[in-house]
Design a protein around this motif. Structure first.
Motif, mmCIF file in Angstrom:
data_model
loop_
_atom_site.group_PDB
_atom_site.id
_atom_site.type_symbol
_atom_site.label_atom_id
_atom_site.label_comp_id
_atom_site.label_asym_id
_atom_site.label_seq_id
_atom_site.Cartn_x
_atom_site.Cartn_y
_atom_site.Cartn_z
ATOM 1 N N TYR A 1 0.822 -1.210 0.000
ATOM 2 C CA TYR A 1 0.000 0.000 0.000
ATOM 3 C C TYR A 1 0.862 1.269 0.000
ATOM 4 O O TYR A 1 0.433 2.319 -0.451
ATOM 5 C CB TYR A 1 -0.914 0.031 1.227
ATOM 6 N N SER B 1 -3.839 3.454 -5.686
ATOM 7 C CA SER B 1 -3.014 3.367 -4.476
ATOM 8 C C SER B 1 -2.716 4.755 -3.918
ATOM 9 O O SER B 1 -2.713 4.960 -2.702
ATOM 10 C CB SER B 1 -1.703 2.630 -4.776
ATOM 11 N N LEU C 1 -11.489 0.858 2.490
ATOM 12 C CA LEU C 1 -10.639 -0.223 1.968
ATOM 13 C C LEU C 1 -11.432 -1.433 1.496
ATOM 14 O O LEU C 1 -10.988 -2.155 0.608
ATOM 15 C CB LEU C 1 -9.632 -0.683 3.035
ATOM 16 N N ARG C 2 -12.580 -1.691 2.090
ATOM 17 C CA ARG C 2 -13.306 -2.931 1.792
ATOM 18 C C ARG C 2 -14.699 -2.720 1.224
ATOM 19 O O ARG C 2 -15.363 -3.693 0.870
ATOM 20 C CB ARG C 2 -13.413 -3.777 3.068
ATOM 21 N N GLU D 1 -14.331 -3.186 -3.834
ATOM 22 C CA GLU D 1 -13.232 -2.668 -2.989
ATOM 23 C C GLU D 1 -12.530 -3.819 -2.285
ATOM 24 O O GLU D 1 -11.310 -3.821 -2.121
ATOM 25 C CB GLU D 1 -13.772 -1.703 -1.925
ATOM 26 N N ASN D 2 -13.334 -4.785 -1.849
ATOM 27 C CA ASN D 2 -12.768 -5.925 -1.138
ATOM 28 C C ASN D 2 -11.924 -6.794 -2.074
ATOM 29 O O ASN D 2 -10.877 -7.303 -1.702
ATOM 30 C CB ASN D 2 -13.905 -6.745 -0.524
ATOM 31 N N ALA E 1 -8.607 -5.043 -2.400
ATOM 32 C CA ALA E 1 -7.745 -5.223 -1.225
ATOM 33 C C ALA E 1 -7.210 -6.655 -1.175
ATOM 34 O O ALA E 1 -6.035 -6.890 -0.881
ATOM 35 C CB ALA E 1 -8.526 -4.902 0.049
ATOM 36 N N THR F 1 -3.538 -8.662 -0.527
ATOM 37 C CA THR F 1 -3.252 -9.318 0.752
ATOM 38 C C THR F 1 -3.622 -10.793 0.808
ATOM 39 O O THR F 1 -3.163 -11.495 1.704
ATOM 40 C CB THR F 1 -4.016 -8.615 1.890
#
Ligand SMILES: [Zn+2]
Length: 719
Positions: free
Chosen positions: A229, A237, A380-381, A670-671, A674, A678
């Motif tokens: 990030y 980003s 973020l999600r 969005e999830n 992310a 990750t």
């Protein structure tokens, strides 16, 4: 990797699903393994996202006194308008996806998440009972009940505002020099989960000697979920970093800073975190345990970062006598040292203030909880609404007193019959793997013998631990939520540190019994299936073998093959990091894994983001091998039986539908974005379509033609 960083596990343990942040406000999934080492998280998802309901559903959630039943093969979940040979995932899950929009408090919604929520509602009922201050409560009921009551007492929490944080902020304000950082962090690392405060410190099994626990120090210090990030340069980003700056500033305002101070402080935080991120390994690099294994004496660590007062740090954690420790990322500690020299004390205090409020936000008044949610879950999600309070509190009890609550769960839900049946299924999948290894064309006899030795050494943990954790020394007060969280965290930190220098406890579990997830631990060489993942609609005692082997059998096979994936294969039968492969076998294995990497690298997650298949290949290969092993084990289990069609489906078709229906899911974009950074798991659509398209057994079952999308011209196969 999840979690409790202070007690870091330096290698990520391979789970079936994602892993999460211990902050419930940031949690991706209700379930996670509380072991790892680095700030992290993950999960995945499909293309056809169901519409959000126009209005949030009315509050229909209530405590459950028994778990609802959904069959493991659900005909209503199918979308028969789709050809199974064109898109098997949508064929098996399209109906489910249309019927199950993402609830407003979730980043994604799937079979596992729904079951996890039902488990939570069931635990909610248990906790409401335990929270009644009756005289006949046993000590564990008092602890979970009073913790829950304290967490639910939002009026009291609101009244306190930021007050619980004041003593910590005063400690930070009192630091006199950068040398004082060490004494402060020695205490703070006991009081907090995760590695957010500069670095992580804890205990881990020795990579070189799996019988022993040693101390470990790992990279950390970040507020965002991953080092990428901070380093990525694309527009999205940059936008996220700008919003993170705003978030940090707003949090600083909540503890009393002016707008000007807060925005200056946010920039100072970003500067320090960016420097630490740049010196941290990527998730792909971290998949190589050799990159994380650097045993040193404390003197060597001091030489690496002389500006940090390690003597004071170790003494503060009662660790003054340790002779050796693993420093997972030496380059990180070198960089940390230069930052300590470069950055002046007031900026360090700023950095510590931010992490103080960030790490405690979920336990403070609603202004903190909401601001934390707005960035980590909403921005973020993509999550629309905060979870109801009961859900947050159930999760926290599960995190902090999980084996006390878990005993109650197991007593009510997990029958000896289910345990026996799932243990048998596990053994059958293991026999299937043994037979497969023996007949593999690409592996030499020497390596086969070692692989089978490792397979025989794997411990099967099913349902719950043989011995429950003793929480009797934690003081839980009904009117002190913040204090309860802190005391429970210190208990867990000390429990982890007390392991240093002692033999490994092989009976310990990294997930609590209600957890809907599973994992393989390469150093313990064990596979773990909590009671929460062995119930309908996953393992269904009312169903026949075909869907059960497709679903739970594939999960068992998935975890089993992790013992031999790109990470797991580097550990031997005892759990030592040791190369037991002949060079030619290692090469053949990598070639086969590369086939899977090339396949998954083609798949799009969201927008123009493709799967980072170097990150996901361990999981992709586990999915592929696990499904095939389950199929073979199932054929063995039903050999000689005369199986009939049911509901118009052949036994083989029912196996594959059962397999695919673990993965039905809707995800917010969005999830997905992310998770692309990750999550070591591919989106669920590809965890189904990517697998069946490699299996001739599937093509035969559904009579797919060679030219159809679910039939790859050159299928990949590892196991
Ligand atoms: Zn896995």
């Amino acid at each position: 990797m999840i979690g409790r960083f202070a007690m870091a596990f330096l290698l990520s343990t391979s789970t079936l699903l994602a892993q999460s942040n211990p902050n419930p406000a940031q949690q991706e999934r209700p379930s996670e393994k509380p072991k790892p080492a680095v700030p992290g998280s993950p999960v995945a998802p499909p293309p056809k996202v169901a519409e959000e309901p126009a209005k949030p559903a009315p509050a229909k959630e209530a405590p459950l006194s028994e778990l609802p039943y959904t069959p493991s093969l659900d005909l209503s979940a199918l979308d028969r308008s789709v050809d199974p040979c064109t898109d098997f995932y949508t064929y098996t899950c399209g109906g489910w996806m249309a019927k199950n929009p993402i609830p407003p408090d979730q980043a994604s919604w799937d079979i596992y998440g729904k079951l996890a929520q039902e488990n939570q509602q069931f635990l909610w009922g248990i906790l409401e009972d335990a929270a009644r201050p009756a005289a006949d409560r046993i000590p564990t009921q008092q602890k979970v009940g009073d913790y829950f009551a304290a967490c639910m007492d939002v009026a009291e929490i609101e009244k306190l505002g930021a007050a619980p944080l004041r003593p910590l902020l005063a400690e930070i304000a009192a630091l006199k020099s950068s040398r004082d950082l060490a004494a402060f962090l020695a205490q703070e690392h006991l009081r907090v989960y995760g590695s957010g405060f500069l670095f992580g410190f804890g205990s881990q099994q020795d990579f070189g000697d799996a019988t022993q626990v040693i101390a470990s120090a790992g990279a950390g210090g970040l507020g965002l979920p991953d080092r990428d990030y901070y380093t990525k340069t694309d527009a999205k980003s940059k936008e996220i970093r700008s919003k993170y700056l705003d978030h940090v500033a707003r949090m600083m305002e909540l503890i009393g800073e002016s707008k000007t101070e807060a925005s200056r402080d946010a920039r100072a935080v970003m500067k320090i975190e960016t420097a630490l991120a740049e010196a941290s390994l990527t998730r792909v690099e971290r998949r190589d345990p050799y990159k994380l294994f650097h045993k040193m004496t404390p003197a060597q660590l001091k030489a690496l970062s002389p500006s940090f007062d390690w003597t004071r740090y170790l003494a503060g954690g009662d660790l003054g006598s340790i002779g050796t420790l693993n420093v997972s990322e030496p380059a990180f500690f070198k960089k940390m040292d230069s930052e300590i020299r470069l950055i002046e004390l007031p900026r360090w205090k700023t950095y510590l203030r931010w992490h103080a409020v960030h790490s405690r936000a979920p336990y403070l008044a609603s202004a903190f909880v909401t601001e934390d949610f707005n960035f980590f879950r909403k921005t973020l999600r993509g999550v629309a609404e905060q979870p109801p309070r009961w859900k947050t509190c159930v999760r926290l009890v599960d995190r902090d007193l999980g084996e006390a609550l878990g005993q109650e769960f197991v007593r009510r839900t997990f029958t000896p019959e289910t345990k026996q049946k799932t243990v048998e299924m596990t053994q059958r999948v293991e026999r299937a793997m043994e037979n497969e290894v023996k007949t593999l064309g690409w592996m030499t006899d020497a390596t086969k013998a070692r692989a089978i030795e490792k397979l025989h050494a794997i411990a099967n943990k099913v349902g719950y631990p043989d011995r429950w954790r003793d929480y009797s020394s934690i003081e839980i007060q009904r009117n002190d939520f913040y204090g309860d969280v802190t005391r429970a965290t210190v208990f867990e930190s000390r429990r982890q540190l007390l392991k240093i220098g002692k033999p490994v406890d092989r009976g310990e579990w990294g997930m609590t019994p209600p957890t809907v997830n599973a994992y393989y631990d390469p150093q313990l060489n064990d596979i773990n299936f909590p009671a929460g993942v062995l119930q309908p609609p996953l393992y269904d005692p009312k169903m026949d073998d075909a869907p059960n082997y497709g679903n739970t059998g594939s999960t068992i096979g998935h975890e089993l093959t992790h013992a031999f994936d790109d990470e797991g294969r580097k550990f031997d039968a005892k759990g030592d990091l040791k190369d037991w492969w002949t060079p030619e076998d290692a090469k053949s294995f990598e070639e086969r894994v590369n086939c899977v990497r090339d396949q998954y690298a083609q798949y799009t997650i969201v927008d123009d983001i493709k799967i980072n298949s170097k990150l996901t290949s361990g999981e992709d290969v586990a999915d592929l091998g696990g499904t095939l092993l389950a199929y073979i084990a199932w054929k063995d289990a039903v050999s000689g039986a005369d199986l009939e069609k049911r509901d118009g489906f052949s036994p083989d078709q029912r196996f594959f539908i059962g397999f695919a229906q673990w993965a039905c899911q809707n995800q917010r974009p969005e999830n997905l974005r992310a998770n692309a950074i990750t999550n070591p798991h591919s989106p669920d659509k590809y965890r189904v379509n990517g697998i069946v398209s490699n299996l001739p057994e599937f093509a035969k079952a559904f009579e797919c033609k060679e030219t159809q999308p679910m039939v790859r011209a050159k299928p990949c196969r590892v196991w």
